[in-house]
Design an enzyme around this catalytic site. Structure first.
Site, mmCIF file in Angstrom:
data_model
loop_
_atom_site.group_PDB
_atom_site.id
_atom_site.type_symbol
_atom_site.label_atom_id
_atom_site.label_comp_id
_atom_site.label_asym_id
_atom_site.label_seq_id
_atom_site.Cartn_x
_atom_site.Cartn_y
_atom_site.Cartn_z
ATOM 1 N N ALA A 65 0.959 -1.010 -0.246
ATOM 2 C CA ALA A 65 -0.662 -0.237 0.328
ATOM 3 C C ALA A 65 0.598 1.240 0.199
ATOM 4 O O ALA A 65 1.795 1.072 0.524
ATOM 5 C CB ALA A 65 -1.023 0.032 1.504
ATOM 6 N N GLY A 109 0.818 -5.144 1.006
ATOM 7 C CA GLY A 109 -0.523 -4.960 0.328
ATOM 8 C C GLY A 109 -0.533 -5.425 -0.800
ATOM 9 O O GLY A 109 -1.522 -6.409 -1.363
ATOM 10 N N GLU A 112 -0.529 -9.336 -0.674
ATOM 11 C CA GLU A 112 -2.083 -9.188 -0.382
ATOM 12 C C GLU A 112 -3.084 -9.352 -1.444
ATOM 13 O O GLU A 112 -4.052 -10.400 -1.730
ATOM 14 C CB GLU A 112 -2.500 -8.277 1.077
ATOM 15 C CG GLU A 112 -1.508 -9.135 2.199
ATOM 16 C CD GLU A 112 -2.104 -7.467 3.204
ATOM 17 O OE1 GLU A 112 -1.665 -6.467 3.053
ATOM 18 O OE2 GLU A 112 -3.129 -7.832 3.876
ATOM 19 N N GLU A 132 5.075 -4.869 7.730
ATOM 20 C CA GLU A 132 3.805 -3.741 7.605
ATOM 21 C C GLU A 132 4.585 -3.361 9.131
ATOM 22 O O GLU A 132 4.739 -2.520 9.104
ATOM 23 C CB GLU A 132 2.254 -4.361 7.608
ATOM 24 C CG GLU A 132 2.024 -4.330 5.773
ATOM 25 C CD GLU A 132 2.251 -5.065 5.992
ATOM 26 O OE1 GLU A 132 3.137 -5.899 6.178
ATOM 27 O OE2 GLU A 132 1.460 -5.163 4.904
HETATM 28 N N1 CAA Z 1 4.898 3.242 -1.155
HETATM 29 C C1 CAA Z 1 5.293 4.012 -1.343
HETATM 30 N N2 CAA Z 1 6.204 4.170 -1.587
HETATM 31 C C2 CAA Z 1 6.672 3.589 -2.019
HETATM 32 C C3 CAA Z 1 6.597 2.160 -1.112
HETATM 33 C C4 CAA Z 1 5.709 2.242 -0.727
HETATM 34 N N3 CAA Z 1 5.125 0.918 -0.344
HETATM 35 N N4 CAA Z 1 7.274 1.637 -1.471
HETATM 36 C C5 CAA Z 1 8.507 2.035 -2.313
HETATM 37 N N5 CAA Z 1 7.825 3.557 -2.890
HETATM 38 C C6 CAA Z 1 8.426 4.337 -3.154
HETATM 39 C C7 CAA Z 1 9.860 4.403 -2.574
HETATM 40 O O1 CAA Z 1 9.745 5.658 -1.869
HETATM 41 C C8 CAA Z 1 11.349 5.267 -4.108
HETATM 42 O O2 CAA Z 1 10.207 6.599 -4.150
HETATM 43 P P1 CAA Z 1 11.822 7.838 -3.991
HETATM 44 O O3 CAA Z 1 12.826 7.492 -5.749
HETATM 45 O O4 CAA Z 1 10.908 8.815 -4.974
HETATM 46 O O5 CAA Z 1 12.316 7.890 -3.018
HETATM 47 C C9 CAA Z 1 10.489 4.152 -5.038
HETATM 48 O O6 CAA Z 1 9.289 3.451 -4.615
HETATM 49 C C10 CAA Z 1 11.942 3.538 -4.798
HETATM 50 O O7 CAA Z 1 11.661 2.783 -3.712
HETATM 51 P P2 CAA Z 1 13.669 2.917 -3.022
HETATM 52 O O8 CAA Z 1 14.125 3.316 -3.897
HETATM 53 O O9 CAA Z 1 13.100 2.062 -1.678
HETATM 54 O O10 CAA Z 1 13.760 1.366 -3.979
HETATM 55 P P3 CAA Z 1 14.855 -0.049 -3.661
HETATM 56 O O11 CAA Z 1 14.834 -0.954 -4.582
HETATM 57 O O12 CAA Z 1 15.982 0.377 -3.085
HETATM 58 O O13 CAA Z 1 14.346 -0.424 -2.450
HETATM 59 C C11 CAA Z 1 12.070 -2.398 -1.374
HETATM 60 C C12 CAA Z 1 13.041 -1.359 -3.082
HETATM 61 C C13 CAA Z 1 12.654 -2.946 -0.657
HETATM 62 C C14 CAA Z 1 10.638 -2.903 -1.805
HETATM 63 C C15 CAA Z 1 12.176 -0.873 -0.870
HETATM 64 O O14 CAA Z 1 11.199 0.104 -1.333
HETATM 65 C C16 CAA Z 1 10.691 -1.115 0.273
HETATM 66 O O15 CAA Z 1 11.031 -1.660 1.823
HETATM 67 N N6 CAA Z 1 9.083 -0.715 0.299
HETATM 68 C C17 CAA Z 1 8.348 -0.301 1.611
HETATM 69 C C18 CAA Z 1 8.132 -1.893 1.512
HETATM 70 C C19 CAA Z 1 6.643 -1.881 2.464
HETATM 71 O O16 CAA Z 1 6.912 -2.031 3.242
HETATM 72 N N7 CAA Z 1 5.272 -2.008 1.956
HETATM 73 C C20 CAA Z 1 4.298 -2.726 2.916
HETATM 74 C C21 CAA Z 1 3.523 -0.933 3.278
HETATM 75 S S1 CAA Z 1 2.411 -1.106 4.066
HETATM 76 C C22 CAA Z 1 1.024 -1.790 3.422
HETATM 77 O O17 CAA Z 1 0.730 -2.398 2.328
HETATM 78 C C23 CAA Z 1 0.069 -1.721 3.942
HETATM 79 C C24 CAA Z 1 -1.249 -3.264 4.118
HETATM 80 O O18 CAA Z 1 -0.990 -4.538 4.508
HETATM 81 C C25 CAA Z 1 -2.474 -2.962 3.618
#
Ligand code: CAA
Length: 258
Positions: A65, A109, A112, A132
């Site tokens: 998400a 998400g 999911e 999360e």
């Molecule tokens: N939401 C918003 N933006 C996101 C995102 C997310 N879940 N995941 C990645 N992005 C964005 C980053 O902010 C980044 O944007 P900028 O270039 O503008 O800074 C871009 O995507 C690229 O991401 P990274 O630079 O972090 O890429 P990476 O290759 O170094 O890492 C990754 C990849 C390990 C997937 C890392 O991006 C990450 O950890 N993302 C978050 C994953 C996460 O925590 N997901 C769970 C979300 S909460 C949820 O989903 C709740 C639910 O159950 C409904």
């Protein structure tokens, strides 16, 4: 509706939905969910579509998400709007088969969403996880429930409590994905399998999907009775008559979706 976060296409009787928000690794924002629900509505209404493939990019199916969209929300915001309860669950009510073709990250998400599909074909670079907990929250789109049913309590609990990722091989051996496909072959394989399903009788395929899904929702005895009654009801269709006659006559069946 014009789409800004997804791209749709068709190949024969297969509908294709590609999550396409590359700058955010396909993070699932509200607008994306709205578009996804709209695309699913259209494919569901289209009699020419027999199955759907949902995919992302080579790098990310979806990284979860949208954290930046969620970050400013208060408890009252999410509770009063029933955040995540509308468009995001549309996949789980979709009646035609949906295959998730997952490459790269399927996190939070994203994992999911893949689990709401009927089965997951994983590219060899796929990574699944429910991170999360590291954000100070918990899965909110069914992860604690569907992951536990898919891989069992021990692995699901470890993944949800630590947020660690699971690679394609572990995901296959633990039952989260049906098969691993080389990344370059992923879409061809997903479209081929979806096409094979789409060539079958649509109403019988829908009954089969409904029956397998019942296994998650009821007792074994009730599930078996549900299946038995649906099995009986297939005998009222023209397609069951055609399927069995074609076998007896050693020819290919021509299903009419009736
Ligand atoms: N939401 C918003 N933006 C996101 C995102 C997310 N879940 N995941 C990645 N992005 C964005 C980053 O902010 C980044 O944007 P900028 O270039 O503008 O800074 C871009 O995507 C690229 O991401 P990274 O630079 O972090 O890429 P990476 O290759 O170094 O890492 C990754 C990849 C390990 C997937 C890392 O991006 C990450 O950890 N993302 C978050 C994953 C996460 O925590 N997901 C769970 C979300 S909460 C949820 O989903 C709740 C639910 O159950 C409904």
């Amino acid at each position: 509706m014009a789409y800004n976060n997804i791209v749709t296409d068709t190949k024969g009787a297969v509908g294709i939905i590609r999550l396409d928000r590359p700058k955010a690794l396909n993070a699932l924002c509200a607008e994306l969910f709205e578009e996804l629900a709209d695309a699913l509505d259209k494919f569901e209404a289209d009699e020419n579509i027999g199955a759907v493939v949902l995919t992302g990019s080579d790098k990310a199916f979806a990284a979860g998400a949208d954290i930046l969209e969620m970050q400013p929300k208060t408890y009252m915001d999410v509770y009063k709007s029933d955040f995540l309860s509308q468009n995001s669950e549309r996949l789980s009510t979709f009646r035609k088969p949906v295959i998730a073709a997952v490459a790269g990250y399927a996190l939070g998400g994203g994992c999911e969403l893949a689990m709401m599909c009927d089965f997951i074909l994983a590219a060899d670079n796929a990574q699944f996880g429910q991170p999360e907990i590291k954000l100070g929250t918990i899965p909110g789109l069914g992860g604690t429930q569907r992951l536990t049913r898919a891989v069992g309590k021990a692995k699901a609990m470890e993944m949800c409590l630590t947020g660690r990722m699971m690679g394609a091989e572990e995901a296959e051996s633990s039952g989260l994905v049906s098969r691993i496909v080389p990344l370059n072959d992923l879409m061809d394989e997903a479209i081929k399998v979806a096409g094979e399903i789409a060539d079958l009788s649509q109403p019988i395929v829908m009954m089969c999907k409904e029956s397998v899904n019942k296994a998650y929702e009821t007792t074994l005895r009730e599930g078996i009775m549900f299946e038995r009654r649906l099995f009986h009801s297939t005998f009222s269709t023209e397609d069951q008559k055609e399927g069995m006659s074609a076998f007896a006559e050693k020819r290919t069946p021509e299903f009419k979706n009736r």
